[in-house]
Motif scaffolding. Sequence first.
Motif, PDB file in Angstrom:
ATOM      1  N   GLU A 140       0.824  -1.207   0.000  1.00 26.09           N
ATOM      2  CA  GLU A 140       0.000   0.000   0.000  1.00 26.09           C
ATOM      3  C   GLU A 140       0.858   1.257   0.000  1.00 26.09           C
ATOM      4  O   GLU A 140       0.527   2.248  -0.659  1.00 26.09           O
ATOM      5  N   ALA A 141       1.986   1.227   0.711  1.00 23.42           N
ATOM      6  CA  ALA A 141       2.892   2.386   0.702  1.00 23.42           C
ATOM      7  C   ALA A 141       3.438   2.630  -0.703  1.00 23.42           C
ATOM      8  O   ALA A 141       3.548   3.784  -1.141  1.00 23.42           O
ATOM      9  N   CYS A 142       3.757   1.571  -1.422  1.00 21.16           N
ATOM     10  CA  CYS A 142       4.235   1.712  -2.806  1.00 21.16           C
ATOM     11  C   CYS A 142       3.131   2.247  -3.704  1.00 21.16           C
ATOM     12  O   CYS A 142       3.386   3.087  -4.579  1.00 21.16           O
ATOM     13  N   ARG A 143       1.908   1.766  -3.502  1.00 19.29           N
ATOM     14  CA  ARG A 143       0.778   2.258  -4.307  1.00 19.29           C
ATOM     15  C   ARG A 143       0.570   3.748  -4.062  1.00 19.29           C
ATOM     16  O   ARG A 143       0.389   4.531  -5.005  1.00 19.29           O
ATOM     17  N   GLN A 144       0.598   4.160  -2.803  1.00 19.00           N
ATOM     18  CA  GLN A 144       0.456   5.580  -2.494  1.00 19.00           C
ATOM     19  C   GLN A 144       1.598   6.390  -3.100  1.00 19.00           C
ATOM     20  O   GLN A 144       1.404   7.527  -3.536  1.00 19.00           O
ATOM     21  N   TYR A 163      -6.401   6.634 -11.481  1.00 16.79           N
ATOM     22  CA  TYR A 163      -5.216   5.812 -11.718  1.00 16.79           C
ATOM     23  C   TYR A 163      -5.639   4.363 -11.939  1.00 16.79           C
ATOM     24  O   TYR A 163      -6.274   3.746 -11.077  1.00 16.79           O
ATOM     25  N   VAL A 164      -5.293   3.827 -13.090  1.00 20.22           N
ATOM     26  CA  VAL A 164      -5.603   2.445 -13.429  1.00 20.22           C
ATOM     27  C   VAL A 164      -4.317   1.627 -13.397  1.00 20.22           C
ATOM     28  O   VAL A 164      -3.379   1.915 -14.148  1.00 20.22           O
ATOM     29  N   ILE A 165      -4.262   0.625 -12.535  1.00 24.54           N
ATOM     30  CA  ILE A 165      -3.078  -0.236 -12.449  1.00 24.54           C
ATOM     31  C   ILE A 165      -3.153  -1.284 -13.552  1.00 24.54           C
ATOM     32  O   ILE A 165      -4.107  -2.067 -13.624  1.00 24.54           O
ATOM     33  N   ASN A 166      -2.153  -1.318 -14.414  1.00 28.51           N
ATOM     34  CA  ASN A 166      -2.103  -2.299 -15.491  1.00 28.51           C
ATOM     35  C   ASN A 166      -1.354  -3.565 -15.080  1.00 28.51           C
ATOM     36  O   ASN A 166      -1.678  -4.663 -15.532  1.00 28.51           O
ATOM     37  N   GLY A 167      -0.359  -3.407 -14.249  1.00 28.04           N
ATOM     38  CA  GLY A 167       0.400  -4.557 -13.775  1.00 28.04           C
ATOM     39  C   GLY A 167       1.168  -4.209 -12.522  1.00 28.04           C
ATOM     40  O   GLY A 167       1.599  -3.063 -12.332  1.00 28.04           O
ATOM     41  N   MET A 168       1.331  -5.209 -11.651  1.00 29.04           N
ATOM     42  CA  MET A 168       2.035  -4.970 -10.396  1.00 29.04           C
ATOM     43  C   MET A 168       2.694  -6.273  -9.961  1.00 29.04           C
ATOM     44  O   MET A 168       2.051  -7.315  -9.899  1.00 29.04           O
ATOM     45  N   PHE A 219       1.083   1.693 -14.857  1.00 31.02           N
ATOM     46  CA  PHE A 219      -0.243   2.253 -14.624  1.00 31.02           C
ATOM     47  C   PHE A 219      -0.534   3.358 -15.627  1.00 31.02           C
ATOM     48  O   PHE A 219       0.384   3.898 -16.264  1.00 31.02           O
ATOM     49  N   THR A 220      -1.821   3.649 -15.771  1.00 32.05           N
ATOM     50  CA  THR A 220      -2.270   4.690 -16.684  1.00 32.05           C
ATOM     51  C   THR A 220      -3.110   5.692 -15.910  1.00 32.05           C
ATOM     52  O   THR A 220      -3.874   5.311 -15.017  1.00 32.05           O
ATOM     53  N   VAL A 221      -2.954   6.972 -16.230  1.00 26.97           N
ATOM     54  CA  VAL A 221      -3.685   8.041 -15.553  1.00 26.97           C
ATOM     55  C   VAL A 221      -4.619   8.708 -16.555  1.00 26.97           C
ATOM     56  O   VAL A 221      -4.196   9.097 -17.649  1.00 26.97           O
ATOM     57  N   TYR A 222      -5.900   8.801 -16.164  1.00 27.01           N
ATOM     58  CA  TYR A 222      -6.908   9.436 -17.006  1.00 27.01           C
ATOM     59  C   TYR A 222      -7.581  10.565 -16.228  1.00 27.01           C
ATOM     60  O   TYR A 222      -7.600  10.553 -14.993  1.00 27.01           O
ATOM     61  N   PRO A 223      -8.198  11.520 -16.938  1.00 25.77           N
ATOM     62  CA  PRO A 223      -9.096  12.455 -16.245  1.00 25.77           C
ATOM     63  C   PRO A 223     -10.234  11.668 -15.591  1.00 25.77           C
ATOM     64  O   PRO A 223     -10.735  10.697 -16.171  1.00 25.77           O
ATOM     65  N   LYS A 230     -16.968   5.571 -18.323  1.00 23.04           N
ATOM     66  CA  LYS A 230     -16.718   4.200 -18.763  1.00 23.04           C
ATOM     67  C   LYS A 230     -17.079   3.207 -17.677  1.00 23.04           C
ATOM     68  O   LYS A 230     -17.670   2.142 -17.946  1.00 23.04           O
ATOM     69  N   GLU A 231     -16.735   3.516 -16.450  1.00 25.04           N
ATOM     70  CA  GLU A 231     -17.033   2.633 -15.329  1.00 25.04           C
ATOM     71  C   GLU A 231     -18.537   2.464 -15.169  1.00 25.04           C
ATOM     72  O   GLU A 231     -19.025   1.360 -14.887  1.00 25.04           O
ATOM     73  N   HIS A 232     -19.289   3.553 -15.360  1.00 29.19           N
ATOM     74  CA  HIS A 232     -20.751   3.483 -15.255  1.00 29.19           C
ATOM     75  C   HIS A 232     -21.327   2.547 -16.316  1.00 29.19           C
ATOM     76  O   HIS A 232     -22.197   1.715 -16.011  1.00 29.19           O
ATOM     77  N   GLU A 233     -20.851   2.645 -17.525  1.00 31.78           N
ATOM     78  CA  GLU A 233     -21.314   1.761 -18.600  1.00 31.78           C
ATOM     79  C   GLU A 233     -21.008   0.300 -18.287  1.00 31.78           C
ATOM     80  O   GLU A 233     -21.871  -0.581 -18.455  1.00 31.78           O
TER      81      GLU A 233
END
Length: 256
Positions: A140-144, A163-168, A219-223, A230-233
């Motif tokens: 969690e510290a790394c994610r933050q 923030y969308v995590i693509n791989g970890m 990771f990818t960052v979007y507005p 997109k999440e709602h759909e």
Amino acid sequence: MSNKKVFIVGDKFSEFSNEKDVLTISQLELLTQIPAKIIDNEHEFIVGQGVRDDYARKVLNNHKRNQIHNNKLDLASLDKLASTSKNAHTHKKLKHNVLIGSAEKVGDTLYTLPLLIDERCELMADHQTGQHIQGMLLVEACRQTFIAVTEEFFFNGDNNKYYVINGMAVDFSNFLFPLPAQIHYDIVDQDVRQRRARFKAQIRVTQQQTLCATMEVSFTVYPSEVISNKEHELAIQAAFSALAAVHSPLQEATRV
């Protein structure tokens, strides 16, 4: 007169304080009430992990009131903790859930920041096992860290981002104990555009020059509004699909 150095940890790390030059914050609170004449040495206290900032202020207030009696106690490190702000870019609402301090850029792609665990944090709310810091706290510290560094240094503090995590991938090398520790964030690749930004980074957690954990993350960052729509759909589609997969009692009965 010698100066003895002692580490201070949160009460939940009490097992770590046994048979070492380590006290819990509650034990330090009691020590501030002891007259100096029965304390043999001057003591310098160094803050480790788990110490609550409100407890730190309480100890400092006690010490200030009784300073004539316990002037052999050097609490400068505790005073620094009580006045230090946690990282403001982690997207956490409760301050005690923030696990990192302010980030500093130390190279073209490298940033460092301190690990600052409050024992009230969500990942320690149940119980603490053993003397070392649990691995999920470091995850969690790394994610933050990657959120905080990206927001502060690439988006000027704009927190209207998703923030969308693509791989970890995480590798644990050594136990990390409730002592001072550092996080090193190194950007391996970046592609920053107007509507989205992609990053690959390596995050290392060290203690006394010992590597304790490493995270490779992309990771990818979007507005926020882009992902929210997109999440709602997708949520609507998921609900319809789940309902379609559920057989009604009448349908089940007709199959018997």
